[in-house]
Design a protein around this motif. Structure first.
Motif, PDB file in Angstrom:
ATOM      1  N   ALA A  26       0.682  -1.190   0.050  1.00  0.00           N
ATOM      2  CA  ALA A  26       0.251   0.210   0.240  1.00  0.00           C
ATOM      3  C   ALA A  26       0.712   1.033  -0.209  1.00  0.00           C
ATOM      4  O   ALA A  26       0.815   1.812  -0.638  1.00  0.00           O
ATOM      5  CB  ALA A  26      -1.343   0.315   1.374  1.00  0.00           C
ATOM      6  N   SER A  27       1.978   1.014   0.602  1.00  0.00           N
ATOM      7  CA  SER A  27       2.328   2.475   0.869  1.00  0.00           C
ATOM      8  C   SER A  27       3.082   3.053  -0.521  1.00  0.00           C
ATOM      9  O   SER A  27       4.209   3.850  -0.669  1.00  0.00           O
ATOM     10  CB  SER A  27       3.378   2.985   1.760  1.00  0.00           C
ATOM     11  OG  SER A  27       4.422   1.256   2.532  1.00  0.00           O
ATOM     12  N   GLN A  28       4.470   1.615  -0.716  1.00  0.00           N
ATOM     13  CA  GLN A  28       5.097   1.823  -2.009  1.00  0.00           C
ATOM     14  C   GLN A  28       4.490   2.555  -2.769  1.00  0.00           C
ATOM     15  O   GLN A  28       4.270   3.470  -3.864  1.00  0.00           O
ATOM     16  CB  GLN A  28       5.575   0.825  -2.433  1.00  0.00           C
ATOM     17  CG  GLN A  28       6.824  -0.242  -1.310  1.00  0.00           C
ATOM     18  CD  GLN A  28       7.662   0.801  -1.753  1.00  0.00           C
ATOM     19  OE1 GLN A  28       7.897   2.186  -2.229  1.00  0.00           O
ATOM     20  NE2 GLN A  28       9.317   0.392  -0.360  1.00  0.00           N
ATOM     21  N   GLY A  56      -5.288  14.353  10.456  1.00  0.00           N
ATOM     22  CA  GLY A  56      -6.086  12.887   9.946  1.00  0.00           C
ATOM     23  C   GLY A  56      -5.052  11.499   9.692  1.00  0.00           C
ATOM     24  O   GLY A  56      -5.306  10.828   9.972  1.00  0.00           O
ATOM     25  N   LEU A  57      -4.049  12.061   9.376  1.00  0.00           N
ATOM     26  CA  LEU A  57      -2.697  10.793   9.200  1.00  0.00           C
ATOM     27  C   LEU A  57      -2.199  11.155  10.398  1.00  0.00           C
ATOM     28  O   LEU A  57      -1.356   9.458  10.504  1.00  0.00           O
ATOM     29  CB  LEU A  57      -2.034  11.863   8.466  1.00  0.00           C
ATOM     30  CG  LEU A  57      -2.197  11.723   6.707  1.00  0.00           C
ATOM     31  CD1 LEU A  57      -1.289  12.708   6.023  1.00  0.00           C
ATOM     32  CD2 LEU A  57      -2.024  10.422   6.452  1.00  0.00           C
ATOM     33  N   VAL A  58      -2.298  11.546  11.318  1.00  0.00           N
ATOM     34  CA  VAL A  58      -1.010  11.169  12.787  1.00  0.00           C
ATOM     35  C   VAL A  58      -2.312  10.606  13.276  1.00  0.00           C
ATOM     36  O   VAL A  58      -1.429   8.870  14.201  1.00  0.00           O
ATOM     37  CB  VAL A  58      -0.938  12.870  13.769  1.00  0.00           C
ATOM     38  CG1 VAL A  58      -0.907  12.295  14.962  1.00  0.00           C
ATOM     39  CG2 VAL A  58      -0.058  13.322  12.762  1.00  0.00           C
ATOM     40  N   SER A 111       7.438   6.452  13.080  1.00  0.00           N
ATOM     41  CA  SER A 111       8.123   6.649  11.781  1.00  0.00           C
ATOM     42  C   SER A 111       6.770   5.918  10.418  1.00  0.00           C
ATOM     43  O   SER A 111       7.417   7.011   9.498  1.00  0.00           O
ATOM     44  CB  SER A 111       8.986   5.231  11.453  1.00  0.00           C
ATOM     45  OG  SER A 111       9.474   4.833  12.579  1.00  0.00           O
ATOM     46  N   THR A 112       6.040   5.973  10.865  1.00  0.00           N
ATOM     47  CA  THR A 112       4.749   5.738   9.959  1.00  0.00           C
ATOM     48  C   THR A 112       4.032   7.594   9.904  1.00  0.00           C
ATOM     49  O   THR A 112       3.514   7.550   8.744  1.00  0.00           O
ATOM     50  CB  THR A 112       3.562   5.052  10.321  1.00  0.00           C
ATOM     51  OG1 THR A 112       4.279   3.218  11.025  1.00  0.00           O
ATOM     52  CG2 THR A 112       2.144   5.239   9.698  1.00  0.00           C
ATOM     53  N   LEU A 125       3.991   9.525   6.499  1.00  0.00           N
ATOM     54  CA  LEU A 125       2.299   9.761   5.913  1.00  0.00           C
ATOM     55  C   LEU A 125       2.377  11.038   5.394  1.00  0.00           C
ATOM     56  O   LEU A 125       1.633  10.971   4.721  1.00  0.00           O
ATOM     57  CB  LEU A 125       1.455   9.439   7.057  1.00  0.00           C
ATOM     58  CG  LEU A 125       1.101   7.494   7.546  1.00  0.00           C
ATOM     59  CD1 LEU A 125      -0.152   7.618   8.221  1.00  0.00           C
ATOM     60  CD2 LEU A 125       0.568   7.018   6.227  1.00  0.00           C
ATOM     61  N   ILE A 126       3.005  11.876   6.423  1.00  0.00           N
ATOM     62  CA  ILE A 126       3.305  13.453   6.652  1.00  0.00           C
ATOM     63  C   ILE A 126       3.317  13.866   4.886  1.00  0.00           C
ATOM     64  O   ILE A 126       2.573  13.865   4.190  1.00  0.00           O
ATOM     65  CB  ILE A 126       4.212  13.929   7.264  1.00  0.00           C
ATOM     66  CG1 ILE A 126       3.126  13.670   8.801  1.00  0.00           C
ATOM     67  CG2 ILE A 126       4.206  14.964   6.895  1.00  0.00           C
ATOM     68  CD1 ILE A 126       1.675  14.297   9.056  1.00  0.00           C
ATOM     69  N   TRP A 127       4.685  12.307   5.107  1.00  0.00           N
ATOM     70  CA  TRP A 127       5.464  13.085   3.839  1.00  0.00           C
ATOM     71  C   TRP A 127       3.905  12.703   2.541  1.00  0.00           C
ATOM     72  O   TRP A 127       5.179  13.559   1.605  1.00  0.00           O
ATOM     73  CB  TRP A 127       6.699  12.520   3.227  1.00  0.00           C
ATOM     74  CG  TRP A 127       8.499  13.005   3.592  1.00  0.00           C
ATOM     75  CD1 TRP A 127       8.429  13.539   4.771  1.00  0.00           C
ATOM     76  CD2 TRP A 127       8.923  11.684   4.423  1.00  0.00           C
ATOM     77  NE1 TRP A 127       9.395  13.682   5.119  1.00  0.00           N
ATOM     78  CE2 TRP A 127      10.088  12.614   4.995  1.00  0.00           C
ATOM     79  CE3 TRP A 127      10.092  10.608   4.130  1.00  0.00           C
ATOM     80  CZ2 TRP A 127      10.722  11.714   5.840  1.00  0.00           C
ATOM     81  CZ3 TRP A 127      10.547   9.883   5.008  1.00  0.00           C
ATOM     82  CH2 TRP A 127      11.662  10.386   5.166  1.00  0.00           C
ATOM     83  N   LEU A 128       4.150  11.604   2.156  1.00  0.00           N
ATOM     84  CA  LEU A 128       3.062  11.056   1.010  1.00  0.00           C
ATOM     85  C   LEU A 128       1.979  12.418   1.217  1.00  0.00           C
ATOM     86  O   LEU A 128       1.643  12.753   0.033  1.00  0.00           O
ATOM     87  CB  LEU A 128       2.817   9.659   1.297  1.00  0.00           C
ATOM     88  CG  LEU A 128       3.770   8.194   1.394  1.00  0.00           C
ATOM     89  CD1 LEU A 128       2.887   7.293   1.805  1.00  0.00           C
ATOM     90  CD2 LEU A 128       4.435   7.900  -0.227  1.00  0.00           C
ATOM     91  N   GLY A 129       1.229  12.151   2.496  1.00  0.00           N
ATOM     92  CA  GLY A 129       0.255  12.973   2.399  1.00  0.00           C
ATOM     93  C   GLY A 129       0.852  14.836   2.033  1.00  0.00           C
ATOM     94  O   GLY A 129       0.051  15.743   0.642  1.00  0.00           O
TER      95      GLY A 129
END
Lengths: 267, 234, 594
Positions: free
Chosen positions: A55-57, A85-87, C362-363, C367-371
Motif C-alpha cells: 500500500a505505501s509503495q 488525520g494522518l497522525v 516512523s509511520t 504518511l506526512i511525506w506522502l500526504g
C-alpha cells in the motif's frame, strides 16, 4: 521520468512480494510443539507487513505519477484530513496493529520461555566451544557428574572436563559429538559455553538461544518429527564460526535407546 | 483540523515576528569591543532589538556536563552490573588520603567562588584594589593540583600494598573511576589556567568565567558522588 | 547582556594555505573535510563489501591482487575464513562510523547548520576543528589495523565479549587489532562529542533575529536532535571501549567470565566478568547510533522534498515532534538486539513494546511525506529523485523491522540475513540516499557550480534498482534460515541458497561500479561544472540567501533578519511561488483554501 519512476517503484514492490506469495523461500518446516504459535505470529506479521508495504509503495508511486506534472496555474492542495488525520490514522492503524502483534506475540514467547520444563523432560547438556558442539547425556544414573574446566583437554578427548576417577556420577555420562533425541519427548537442553559466545540454532525446531560464558542457560522443546537436522552456531565466535555445527537426529524411542547404548559403549 | 488550519494560515500570511524589546541589562564584560549588535532589518521599520539568547558558553558547559554525567553513569551501571554478576567482589577500605582530598577539592570550590565574585566586581568597574582576584584563582589552581597529587598518592599507596588494576574487579573500578575523574580535573585546571591568562590580558568574558566555574564545581560534586559510590560499594 | 559578535571567537578570514584548507576554523571548510573523509571511507567500505561478496558467491576464488592487501589473509589470493571476518568487521565499522555518522551529520550539518540558523560560524570553532581532526586520526588508527601482523579485529562492528576481550588467544585478529579498533572508536566518540557541543550551542544560542525554533528548517532540527542523541550515546560508548581495552591489555575482568578454556588452557587471568554487560553498554549506544545515522537523512530529505514539491509539509510541527519521538524512544528499545542473548526473557518482552511503538512516529513521518506529495507540484531532478527513493527505501527497511521487533519471530530471524537486509535497507541505503539527495541539492551552494544532471539521473537509476536487487533478496535468505557472518556456506540446508548469493554479488558489483559515475560527476563538476546561481532551486531557507559559495563569515557582515517560516512555498510573491525567509515582503496565500 516521473512516470517511469512510479512504474519502477510498483514493479519493484510487486517483484519483492512475489517470492513471498509464491513461497519460494519459506521458514523451514516446523517440527516442534511450540512452533505453530511462532509460525502463526510470523504469518500474521507477514500479512500485515505485506499489505503495509504494498500500500505505501503504491501510494508513493501513485502520488509521484499524479503530482509531478502540474497544470500551470494549479493550486497547491492539502491532503484531505490534513496532518491531524494522518497522525490519527497512524496511531489507530499502526498502534492497534503493533499492540496486537505485541500482545499475541507475547503468548508465543511465553510458551517458550515462561513455561518451565516438564518434570520428566529428558536432560541433555550441550557445551559450545571454538568450533564444535559437544553433548552429554546423564547415563543410567540420571545424574550429570560435575565439570572441572581445568581438566578439559581436546587432546585427550575430555571435552567436558570430567573426572571419572573421583566423581562417581561422571562414570556413566555419555559424551557425543552428535545430538540425538527421541521424538515426542520433551528435552531439557542445558547450555554452557567453554570459551566465548556461541549460539544454538535449529530452524526446524524453532529454537535459537545464545550461549553466554559464565551463565548456565537452558531451553526446552519437543520434536515432533523423526529426521536429521542441523544445529548451527549463530553467534560470531572466530574463524571457524561458519563451520561450527552438529547434527541433530530425532529418532523413534527404540532407535534412540539403541543409539544411546551404542554411544555408551564407545565412551 | 485545527492544527492544519493554523499551519496553513500561519504559513499563508506571514507577519514579521514582532520585535522582543528587553529591558536594558548590564553591559558585557568583554574587552571593550562592547555593546550590542545592531540588527536593523532591511526596511528599517523595526526598532532596535537586542539579542537575548544565552551566551553559548553557558549552554555549552551544560552540554559538556551532560556528556560527562552520561559517561560516569555508564561506569556506574557497569559497576553495579558487574558486582551483581559474580561473587568475586573483594571489599576494601578506601585509602584515608581520599577524605583529605575531598576537603581539598571542596576548599577549591570555595576559593573559586571567592575569586569569581571578586573578578566580576573588578570587571564591573568596582574599584577595590585590595581585591586581588587573581590571587584566589592561583589558590584554586594550587588546590586542584594538590587534589591530583593526593589522588596519585592514593594510587601509589595501593600499588605498594600490592593492589593493582587487575588484582580484583573492585580495584579495577576504583582505579577506573578515580583516574577518569582526575583526568577531568586536569581538564578543569586547564580551563582555570585559561581564565587566568585571559584575566591578565583583560579579554575575559563573564560567560567564560561562569562556565569554567560551573565545570569546576561540577567536578567537585562528581567527586562527592564517586566517593559515596566507592565507599558504598567497596 | 553580551556581545554576539564576540561569541564566535572572531576569526577573520584566514590567509595561509594551512589555515584556509587544513587547520581551518571555518565550519564550511570543516564540513567539506568531513565530506571528503566520508567519501574516502565509503569507497573503502564499498571495496571491502565487494571482496566479501565475491568470496561469498565463490568461496575458493582467487581474487587477483588480494595477497598484496594481506599476505596472511589471502595466501595465493584466496581469502582465508578469518580474513573474511576481518574485512567484514572493517566494512561495518567504517560504514557505520565514518560514513553514516559523518556525512549526513558532521559534513552537511557543519556546513549548513550555522547558515540555516543565520550565524557567522559555530560558537566554538577551535573545538570544531579539533572534532574533525580527532575523527580523522580515529580513521587512521582504524585503518592502521590492516597493517599490523595479525590484521584487523574479526569480531564484527559489535565486538562482543569475550571474543573481543580475551586477547590474541581467541584467534587471529583478536590481538592488537582489537585494541586499535577500540582506540579508534574511543577517539571517534571524542570527536563527535566535540561536534555535538557545537551543534547544540549553535542551534540554541546562535539563531539570528527572528529565527525562532519553529522557524528552523527541518534539516536544522534533524541535526539538532541528532547532536543531542550523539551527546548521550557516544558518552556511553567511550567508557565501554575503555573497559574493553583494559580487559584486553591490563588483565581486568569486566567482560571476561571465569573458567574459560581456550586451546586446552584455563584462562585464569580473568574471572567473574559479565559477558552481557558489554552488550548492554554497546547497544545502549548502538541503537541511538542507528538513529543518529538516519535522522539527519530524514531532515535532509524533508528539506529537499519541500523545495521540490513547492509546498511546505502538511505539518511542520508534527514532523519535528516525530523526529524527537524517534530520538527519545531510541533509548528504550536497545534490548531488541538481545532478545535471545540470555538476558531475562521478561526483559525481552519489555524491550519489544517500545520497539513496536517506535513504528508509530516512523509511520507518521512517512504518511506526512506522502500526504504532502498529494496536491503538490513535484519537480523531478536528481536531488528529488534520491529524496523520493529514500522514502521507498525507508518504507521497505522499516517494515522488515515489524518482524524483528517481536521476540518470538526473532527466534527465527535473529542473526540471519533478514537482519542484515533490514539494517542495510533502512539505515545504510536510505541514509546514503539522503547523502546523495543532500549532495545534489547543496553542491551548487558549496562549490558555486552545478552538478551534471544527466549523470546524476543515471546514477540514481542504477543505484535505486541496484540497491533493491542487492538487499531485498537478503530478506528471503534470512527467512530460509541463512545465518549471517558466515564466510562460506557449508551447511546442507544452505546449499540451495548459494545461487541467490551469486545474484546478489553481481548486483553489488554493478551497483558499486555505478557509484563511480557519481564520483566522476562530483570531481568533474567541482572544476568544470556550470556556474551556479545563488538560488538555483528557488528555495527559501537562509543558505540560499548568501553568495555562492558563501563568504568566510557567511553573510558578508550583515546577519539576516528572519520574517517567515522556513517553507513559504505555494504562495504568491514578487519572486514567484515562494518567499525567502529573510525577505520582509508580506505575501498572500496561493493555497486552495479547503
Amino acid at each position: 521520468m516521473a512516470k517511469i519512476f512510479a512504474v519502477t517503484i510498483i514493479l519493484i514492490a510487486i517483484g519483492s512480494a512475489i517470492p513471498i506469495l509464491m513461497h519460494t523461500w519459506t521458514l523451514p518446516q516446523d517440527i516442534s510443539v511450540h512452533g505453530p504459535l511462532i509460525d502463526e505470529q510470523y504469518s500474521d506479521t507477514m500479512a500485515e507487513a505485506g499489505i503495509s508495504f504494498l500500500a505505501s509503495q503504491f501510494l508513493l508511486a501513485f502520488f509521484i505519477w499524479k503530482f509531478s506534472h502540474p497544470q500551470p496555474g494549479a493550486k497547491i492542495r492539502n491532503f484531505p484530513g490534513g496532518a491531524m488525520g494522518l497522525v490519527i490514522a497512524a496511531f489507530l492503524l499502526v498502534g492497534t496493529e503493533v499492540l496486537a502483534l505485541g500482545v499475541f506475540g507475547a503468548k508465543a514467547w511465553a510458551s517458550v520461555y515462561f513455561t518451565p520444563p516438564a518434570a520428566n523432560a529428558m536432560p541433555v547438556q550441550v557445551q559450545a566451544s571454538q568450533f564444535a558442539f559437544y553433548f552429554r547425556y546423564p547415563g543410567p544414573d540420571g545424574k550429570f557428574g560435575p565439570l572441572h574446566p581445568e581438566l578439559i583437554s581436546e587432546a585427550n578427548q575430555n571435552f567436558f572436563g570430567l573426572d571419572t576417577t573421583h566423581d562417581p556420577d561422571s562414570k556413566d555420562d555419555i559424551v557425543t559429538a552428535e545430538m540425538a533425541i527421541p521424538v515426542n519427548r520433551e528435552v531439557h537442553l542445558l547450555m554452557h559455553s567453554k570459551d566465548l559466545g556461541h549460539s544454538f540454532f535449529v530452524p526446524e525446531l524453532r529454537v535459537q538461544q545464545d550461549f553466554v560464558p559464565g551463565l548456565d542457560l537452558s531451553v526446552h522443546f519437543t520434536a515432533t518429527k523423526v529426521g536429521k537436522y542441523e544445529i548451527v552456531c549463530t553467534q560470531l565466535c572466530g574463524l571457524g564460526h561458519y563451520n561450527m555445527k552438529a547434527y541433530l537426529e530425532v529418532k523413534s524411542p527404540e532407535d534412540f535407546d539403541s543409539w544411546l547404548k551404542q554411544q555408551a559403549a564407545m565412551q | 483540523m485545527r492544527l492544519e488550519q493554523e499551519e496553513v494560515s500561519s504559513m499563508a500570511t506571514t507577519v514579521p515576528e514582532p520585535p522582543k524589546i528587553e529591558p536594558l541589562r548590564s553591559p558585557s564584560l568583554s574587552s571593550g569591543k562592547g555593546g550590542w549588535r545592531n540588527l536593523t532589518p532591511a526596511d528599517g521599520n523595526l526598532q532596535l532589538v537586542k539579542d537575548h539568547s544565552p551566551a553559548p558558553a553557558s549552554t555549552g558547559i551544560w552540554v559538556v556536563l551532560a556528556a560527562i554525567s552520561m559517561s560516569f553513569a555508564a561506569y556506574t551501571s557497569a559497576l553495579i552490573v558487574r558486582q551483581g554478576s559474580a561473587l568475586d567482589w573483594r571489599h576494601f577500605s578506601l585509602p584515608p588520603v581520599l577524605y583529605l582530598n575531598t576537603l581539598v577539592i571542596f576548599a577549591s570550590s570555595i576559593t573559586l567562588e571567592i575569586s569569581r565574585r571578586r573578578i566580576r566586581s573588578f570587571m564591573g568597574g568596582v574599584r577595590d584594589q585590595t581585591a586581588r582576584p587573581a590571587r584566589w584563582l592561583y589558590i584554586t589552581l594550587f588546590l586542584g593540583l594538590l587534589f591530583v597529587a593526593g589522588q596519585t598518592f592514593a594510587w601509589l599507596q595501593l600499588r605498594r600494598q600490592g593492589f593493582g588494576l587487575a588484582t580484583n574487579v573492585s580495584y579495577s573500578f576504583f582505579y577506573v573511576l578515580t583516574v577518569a575523574h582526575a583526568l577531568h580535573v586536569l581538564g578543569g585546571l586547564a580551563g582555570l589556567a585559561r581564565v587566568m591568562v585571559k584575566l591578565q590580558h583583560f579579554t575575559l568574558r563573564r560567560s567564560t568565567l561562569d562556565a569554567t566555574s560551573r565545570y569546576w564545581h561540577f567536578i567537585g560534586v562528581l567527586w562527592l558522588y564517586l566517593l559515596f559510590l566507592l565507599w558504598m560499594k567497596m | 547582556m553580551h556581545d554576539m559578535s564576540a561569541h564566535v571567537a572572531p576569526h577573520g578570514a584566514p590567509t595561509s594555505f594551512i589555515r584556509k584548507h587544513v587547520f581551518s576554523l571555518d565550519h564550511k571548510v570543516i564540513g567539506k573535510q568531513y565530506y571528503g573523509l566520508a567519501l574516502v571511507a565509503v569507497f573503502a567500505g564499498m571495496v571491502l563489501s565487494w571482496l566479501m561478496r565475491i568470496h561469498l558467491g565463490w568461496t575458493n576464488f582467487a581474487i587477483p591482487g588480494l595477497h598484496f592487501l594481506s599476505a596472511n589473509g589471502a595466501p595465493g589470493n584466496v581469502m582465508t575464513p578469518e580474513y573474511y571476518l576481518q574485512l567484514m568487521t572493517m566494512h561495518g565499522t567504517i560504514m557505520v562510523f565514518f560514513v553514516l555518522t559523518t556525512a549526513p551529520f558532521a559534513a552537511f550539518g557543519n556546513f549548513f547548520l550555522p547558515i540555516q540558523v543565520g550565524a557567522e560560524d559555530m560558537p566554538f570553532p577551535h573545538f570544531n576543528m579539533m572534532s574533525f581532526w580527532v575523527t580523522f586520526v580515529a580513521f587512521l588508527v582504524l585503518v592502521s589495523s590492516f597493517f599490523v601482523s595479525d590484521g584487523p579485529t574479526l569480531g564484527g562492528w559489535t565486538q562482543y565479549a569475550p571474543l573481543s576481550a580475551i586477547g590474541a588467544i581467541a584467534g587471529p585478529g583478536q590481538g592488537l587489532g582489537v585494541v586499535l579498533w577500540a582506540t579508534s572508536i574511543a577517539l571517534f566518540c571524542v570527536g563527535q562529542l566535540l561536534g555535538a557541543l557545537n551543534f547544540i550551542t549553535t542551534t540554541l544560542d546562535m539563531r539570528t533575529k527572528g529565527m525562532s525554533l519553529m522557524r528552523l528548517p527541518l534539516s536544522a532540527w534533524a541535526w539538532f536532535i541528532t547532536s543531542v542523541m550523539g551527546l548521550t550515546a557516544f558518552s556511553v560508548l567511550m567508557p565501554a571501549c575503555i573497559l574493553l581495552i583494559l580487559d584486553h591489555m591490563a588483565g581486568t575482568s569486566f567482560f571476561v567470565s571465569s573458567n574459560l578454556v581456550i586451546n586446552d588452557q584455563l584462562q585464569s587471568a580473568h574471572s567473574g566478568g559479565s559477558t552481557l554487560l558489554w552488550q548492554h553498554l554497546f547497544w545502549f549506544f548502538g541503537h541511538p547510533e542507528v538513529y543518529i545515522a538516519i535522522v539527519p537523512g530524514l531532515g535532509i530529505v524533508s528539506h529537499v522534498l519541500i523545495t521540490n514539491m513547492r509546498r511546505p509539509m502538511l505539518s511542520h510541527r508534527v514532523l519535528i515532534y516525530s523526529f524527537g519521538a524517534l530520538a527519545v524512544l531510541s533509548y528504550m528499545v536497545y534490548g531488541h538486539h538481545m532478545f535471545v542473548s540470555g538476558m531475562n526473557p521478561y526483559s525481552s518482552l519489555a524491550f519489544s513494546f517500545p520497539t513496536l511503538i517506535i513504528t508509530i512516529p516512523s509511520t507518521v513521518i512517512v504518511l506526512i511525506w506522502l500526504g504532502s506529495l498529494y496536491g503538490s507540484k513535484l519537480r523531478i531532478n536528481t536531488a528529488s529523485l534520491f529524496a523520493l527513493g529514500f522514502i521507498s527505501m525507508f518504507i521497505s527497511g522499516g517494515i522488515s523491522g515489524f518482524f524483528l521487533a517481536q521476540p518470538s519471530i526473532d527466534i527465527m530471524l535473529h542473526a540471519t540475513y533478514f537482519v542484515v537486509g533490514h539494517f542495510h535497507l533502512v539505515m545504510a541505503v536510505a541514509a546514503i540516499f539522503g547523502i546523495f539527495a543532500g549532495t545534489y541539492f547543496w553542491f551548487p551552494k558549496m562549490t558555486g557550480r552545478m552538478m551534471h544532471e544527466g549523470m546524476g539521473k543515471l546514477h540514481f537509476w542504477l543505484t535505486f534498482v541496484g540497491a533493491y536487487c542487492i538487499f531485498m533478496p537478503f530478506h528471503y535468505l534470512g527467512i530460509a534460515g541463512n545465518v549471517r557472518r558466515y564466510q562460506a556456506f557449508v551447511d546442507d540446508y544452505l546449499q540451495p541458497l548459494i545461487p541467490v548469493h551469486r545474484f546478489i554479488t553481481v548486483a553489488a558489483l554493478l551497483t558499486g561500479l555505478a557509484q563511480f559515475i557519481f564520483l566522476y560527476n562530483l570531481i568533474h563538476s567541482r572544476f568544470k561544472g556550470a556556474p551556479a546561481p545563488d538560488n538555483p532551486w528557488e528555495a527559501t531557507s537562509l543558505e540560499w540567501t548568501t553568495a555562492t559559495p558563501p563568504p568566510h563569515d557567511n553573510f558578508a557582515g550583515k546577519l539576516p533578519v528572519v520574517y517567515h517560516d522556513p517553507y513559504q512555498y505555494g504562495i504568491e510573491s514578487s519572486s514567484g511561488d515562494y518567499v525567502m525567509q529573510n525577505s520582509p515582503e508580506r505575501i498572500k496565500t496561493a493555497y486552495d483554501e479547503k
